[in-house]
Design a protein around this motif. Sequence first.
Motif, PDB file in Angstrom:
ATOM      1  N   GLY A  82     -30.592 -41.492  77.992  1.00  0.00           N
ATOM      2  CA  GLY A  82     -31.670 -42.244  78.612  1.00  0.00           C
ATOM      3  C   GLY A  82     -32.162 -43.430  77.805  1.00  0.00           C
ATOM      4  O   GLY A  82     -33.177 -44.038  78.147  1.00  0.00           O
ATOM      5  N   TYR A  83     -31.451 -43.793  76.765  1.00  0.00           N
ATOM      6  CA  TYR A  83     -31.885 -44.892  75.915  1.00  0.00           C
ATOM      7  C   TYR A  83     -31.388 -46.237  76.432  1.00  0.00           C
ATOM      8  O   TYR A  83     -30.292 -46.342  76.961  1.00  0.00           O
ATOM      9  CB  TYR A  83     -31.374 -44.706  74.482  1.00  0.00           C
ATOM     10  N   GLU A  84     -32.201 -47.249  76.221  1.00  0.00           N
ATOM     11  CA  GLU A  84     -31.798 -48.622  76.497  1.00  0.00           C
ATOM     12  C   GLU A  84     -31.003 -49.133  75.300  1.00  0.00           C
ATOM     13  O   GLU A  84     -31.173 -48.653  74.181  1.00  0.00           O
ATOM     14  CB  GLU A  84     -33.024 -49.514  76.681  1.00  0.00           C
ATOM     15  N   THR A  85     -30.157 -50.124  75.550  1.00  0.00           N
ATOM     16  CA  THR A  85     -29.405 -50.734  74.459  1.00  0.00           C
ATOM     17  C   THR A  85     -29.419 -52.251  74.596  1.00  0.00           C
ATOM     18  O   THR A  85     -29.683 -52.793  75.662  1.00  0.00           O
ATOM     19  CB  THR A  85     -27.934 -50.258  74.459  1.00  0.00           C
ATOM     20  N   THR A  86     -29.123 -52.886  73.483  1.00  0.00           N
ATOM     21  CA  THR A  86     -28.796 -54.307  73.462  1.00  0.00           C
ATOM     22  C   THR A  86     -27.385 -54.371  72.880  1.00  0.00           C
ATOM     23  O   THR A  86     -26.754 -53.330  72.678  1.00  0.00           O
ATOM     24  CB  THR A  86     -29.772 -55.108  72.572  1.00  0.00           C
ATOM     25  N   LYS A  87     -26.893 -55.545  72.562  1.00  0.00           N
ATOM     26  CA  LYS A  87     -25.553 -55.647  71.970  1.00  0.00           C
ATOM     27  C   LYS A  87     -25.469 -54.970  70.608  1.00  0.00           C
ATOM     28  O   LYS A  87     -24.405 -54.566  70.186  1.00  0.00           O
ATOM     29  CB  LYS A  87     -25.139 -57.106  71.830  1.00  0.00           C
ATOM     30  N   GLN A  88     -26.603 -54.857  69.921  1.00  0.00           N
ATOM     31  CA  GLN A  88     -26.591 -54.344  68.545  1.00  0.00           C
ATOM     32  C   GLN A  88     -27.459 -53.098  68.332  1.00  0.00           C
ATOM     33  O   GLN A  88     -27.349 -52.467  67.283  1.00  0.00           O
ATOM     34  CB  GLN A  88     -27.094 -55.432  67.579  1.00  0.00           C
ATOM     35  N   LEU A  89     -28.322 -52.771  69.284  1.00  0.00           N
ATOM     36  CA  LEU A  89     -29.348 -51.748  69.046  1.00  0.00           C
ATOM     37  C   LEU A  89     -29.427 -50.689  70.130  1.00  0.00           C
ATOM     38  O   LEU A  89     -29.157 -50.953  71.295  1.00  0.00           O
ATOM     39  CB  LEU A  89     -30.734 -52.401  68.979  1.00  0.00           C
ATOM     40  N   ILE A  90     -29.885 -49.535  69.716  1.00  0.00           N
ATOM     41  CA  ILE A  90     -30.313 -48.479  70.625  1.00  0.00           C
ATOM     42  C   ILE A  90     -31.840 -48.478  70.547  1.00  0.00           C
ATOM     43  O   ILE A  90     -32.405 -48.465  69.457  1.00  0.00           O
ATOM     44  CB  ILE A  90     -29.790 -47.100  70.166  1.00  0.00           C
ATOM     45  N   LYS A  91     -32.495 -48.519  71.685  1.00  0.00           N
ATOM     46  CA  LYS A  91     -33.957 -48.495  71.723  1.00  0.00           C
ATOM     47  C   LYS A  91     -34.429 -47.105  72.149  1.00  0.00           C
ATOM     48  O   LYS A  91     -34.064 -46.633  73.225  1.00  0.00           O
ATOM     49  CB  LYS A  91     -34.495 -49.518  72.722  1.00  0.00           C
ATOM     50  N   ILE A  92     -35.223 -46.489  71.292  1.00  0.00           N
ATOM     51  CA  ILE A  92     -35.810 -45.189  71.613  1.00  0.00           C
ATOM     52  C   ILE A  92     -37.317 -45.393  71.727  1.00  0.00           C
ATOM     53  O   ILE A  92     -37.991 -45.684  70.729  1.00  0.00           O
ATOM     54  CB  ILE A  92     -35.486 -44.134  70.534  1.00  0.00           C
ATOM     55  N   LYS A  93     -37.821 -45.289  72.936  1.00  0.00           N
ATOM     56  CA  LYS A  93     -39.258 -45.483  73.143  1.00  0.00           C
ATOM     57  C   LYS A  93     -40.024 -44.423  72.366  1.00  0.00           C
ATOM     58  O   LYS A  93     -39.542 -43.308  72.161  1.00  0.00           O
ATOM     59  CB  LYS A  93     -39.586 -45.433  74.631  1.00  0.00           C
ATOM     60  N   TRP A  94     -41.228 -44.784  71.962  1.00  0.00           N
ATOM     61  CA  TRP A  94     -42.024 -43.896  71.118  1.00  0.00           C
ATOM     62  C   TRP A  94     -42.293 -42.542  71.773  1.00  0.00           C
ATOM     63  O   TRP A  94     -42.429 -41.542  71.089  1.00  0.00           O
ATOM     64  CB  TRP A  94     -43.335 -44.576  70.704  1.00  0.00           C
ATOM     65  N   LYS A  95     -42.346 -42.503  73.086  1.00  0.00           N
ATOM     66  CA  LYS A  95     -42.624 -41.241  73.787  1.00  0.00           C
ATOM     67  C   LYS A  95     -41.359 -40.439  74.098  1.00  0.00           C
ATOM     68  O   LYS A  95     -41.437 -39.293  74.506  1.00  0.00           O
ATOM     69  CB  LYS A  95     -43.377 -41.509  75.100  1.00  0.00           C
ATOM     70  N   GLU A  96     -40.169 -41.061  73.930  1.00  0.00           N
ATOM     71  CA  GLU A  96     -38.910 -40.373  74.222  1.00  0.00           C
ATOM     72  C   GLU A  96     -38.523 -39.443  73.072  1.00  0.00           C
ATOM     73  O   GLU A  96     -38.760 -39.772  71.901  1.00  0.00           O
ATOM     74  CB  GLU A  96     -37.774 -41.379  74.419  1.00  0.00           C
ATOM     75  N   PRO A  97     -37.894 -38.334  73.389  1.00  0.00           N
ATOM     76  CA  PRO A  97     -37.392 -37.471  72.311  1.00  0.00           C
ATOM     77  C   PRO A  97     -36.203 -38.139  71.617  1.00  0.00           C
ATOM     78  O   PRO A  97     -35.481 -38.934  72.227  1.00  0.00           O
ATOM     79  CB  PRO A  97     -36.956 -36.200  73.042  1.00  0.00           C
ATOM     80  N   ILE A  98     -36.027 -37.815  70.364  1.00  0.00           N
ATOM     81  CA  ILE A  98     -34.879 -38.318  69.613  1.00  0.00           C
ATOM     82  C   ILE A  98     -33.732 -37.330  69.805  1.00  0.00           C
ATOM     83  O   ILE A  98     -33.888 -36.132  69.564  1.00  0.00           O
ATOM     84  CB  ILE A  98     -35.216 -38.459  68.112  1.00  0.00           C
ATOM     85  N   ASP A  99     -32.608 -37.825  70.244  1.00  0.00           N
ATOM     86  CA  ASP A  99     -31.419 -36.998  70.417  1.00  0.00           C
ATOM     87  C   ASP A  99     -30.714 -36.917  69.058  1.00  0.00           C
ATOM     88  O   ASP A  99     -29.818 -37.700  68.750  1.00  0.00           O
ATOM     89  CB  ASP A  99     -30.505 -37.607  71.488  1.00  0.00           C
ATOM     90  N   TYR A 100     -31.145 -35.942  68.250  1.00  0.00           N
ATOM     91  CA  TYR A 100     -30.604 -35.808  66.897  1.00  0.00           C
ATOM     92  C   TYR A 100     -29.119 -35.463  66.908  1.00  0.00           C
ATOM     93  O   TYR A 100     -28.383 -35.893  66.020  1.00  0.00           O
ATOM     94  CB  TYR A 100     -31.395 -34.767  66.100  1.00  0.00           C
ATOM     95  N   ALA A 101     -28.667 -34.711  67.882  1.00  0.00           N
ATOM     96  CA  ALA A 101     -27.242 -34.374  67.959  1.00  0.00           C
ATOM     97  C   ALA A 101     -26.414 -35.637  68.156  1.00  0.00           C
ATOM     98  O   ALA A 101     -25.352 -35.806  67.537  1.00  0.00           O
ATOM     99  CB  ALA A 101     -26.993 -33.368  69.082  1.00  0.00           C
ATOM    100  N   LEU A 102     -26.882 -36.541  69.003  1.00  0.00           N
ATOM    101  CA  LEU A 102     -26.185 -37.808  69.214  1.00  0.00           C
ATOM    102  C   LEU A 102     -26.204 -38.645  67.939  1.00  0.00           C
ATOM    103  O   LEU A 102     -25.173 -39.192  67.533  1.00  0.00           O
ATOM    104  CB  LEU A 102     -26.822 -38.583  70.372  1.00  0.00           C
ATOM    105  N   LEU A 103     -27.363 -38.741  67.298  1.00  0.00           N
ATOM    106  CA  LEU A 103     -27.438 -39.507  66.051  1.00  0.00           C
ATOM    107  C   LEU A 103     -26.507 -38.922  64.995  1.00  0.00           C
ATOM    108  O   LEU A 103     -25.859 -39.669  64.245  1.00  0.00           O
ATOM    109  CB  LEU A 103     -28.869 -39.546  65.520  1.00  0.00           C
ATOM    110  N   GLU A 104     -26.415 -37.617  64.950  1.00  0.00           N
ATOM    111  CA  GLU A 104     -25.528 -36.981  63.980  1.00  0.00           C
ATOM    112  C   GLU A 104     -24.066 -37.376  64.242  1.00  0.00           C
ATOM    113  O   GLU A 104     -23.321 -37.694  63.315  1.00  0.00           O
ATOM    114  CB  GLU A 104     -25.686 -35.471  64.025  1.00  0.00           C
ATOM    115  N   ARG A 105     -23.654 -37.384  65.498  1.00  0.00           N
ATOM    116  CA  ARG A 105     -22.282 -37.788  65.829  1.00  0.00           C
ATOM    117  C   ARG A 105     -22.041 -39.255  65.483  1.00  0.00           C
ATOM    118  O   ARG A 105     -20.980 -39.614  64.960  1.00  0.00           O
ATOM    119  CB  ARG A 105     -21.986 -37.527  67.314  1.00  0.00           C
ATOM    120  N   ILE A 106     -23.005 -40.099  65.764  1.00  0.00           N
ATOM    121  CA  ILE A 106     -22.876 -41.527  65.469  1.00  0.00           C
ATOM    122  C   ILE A 106     -22.748 -41.757  63.966  1.00  0.00           C
ATOM    123  O   ILE A 106     -21.856 -42.475  63.499  1.00  0.00           O
ATOM    124  CB  ILE A 106     -24.082 -42.309  66.053  1.00  0.00           C
ATOM    125  N   ILE A 107     -23.640 -41.147  63.202  1.00  0.00           N
ATOM    126  CA  ILE A 107     -23.619 -41.330  61.743  1.00  0.00           C
ATOM    127  C   ILE A 107     -22.343 -40.738  61.150  1.00  0.00           C
ATOM    128  O   ILE A 107     -21.688 -41.370  60.315  1.00  0.00           O
ATOM    129  CB  ILE A 107     -24.886 -40.722  61.106  1.00  0.00           C
TER     130      ILE A 107
END
Length: 122
Positions: A82-107
């Motif tokens: 459910g995150y918005e993106t730009t060419k360089q960024l993932i935008k996580i709104k302050w009220k949205e949960p952080i998908d830590y599993a996704l971040l872990e895969r990305i990192i």
Amino acid sequence: MEVFKEYLTKVDNRDQRERMETLFGWVQDTFPQLEPVIKWNQPMFQDHGTFIIAFSMAKHHMSVAPEREVLERFLGEIKESGYETTKQLIKIKWKEPIDYALLERIIAFNIEDKKDYDKFWR
């Protein structure tokens, strides 16, 4: 995490500051080999001198910057979260949960993909 202390003290919104502190702590706990650094006024993590991921703050969201190649590779999963993106960024709104599993895969992908890389950026 001393490296980010000064950056975080400039964040007036307590909830946003605490959310960033939690995120930075999670990255450090999950990937203890990464070095936290501030470059270009942005908190980021690097591995053997190469860029892995960066974070920044805006009024309505936090930004996650894994480099364009990685963002494009994970774009489907990012959109599913459910995150918005730009060419360089993932935008996580302050009220949205952080998908830590996704971040872990990305990192983890970026660490593995750049394990023999000797430059900062791709």
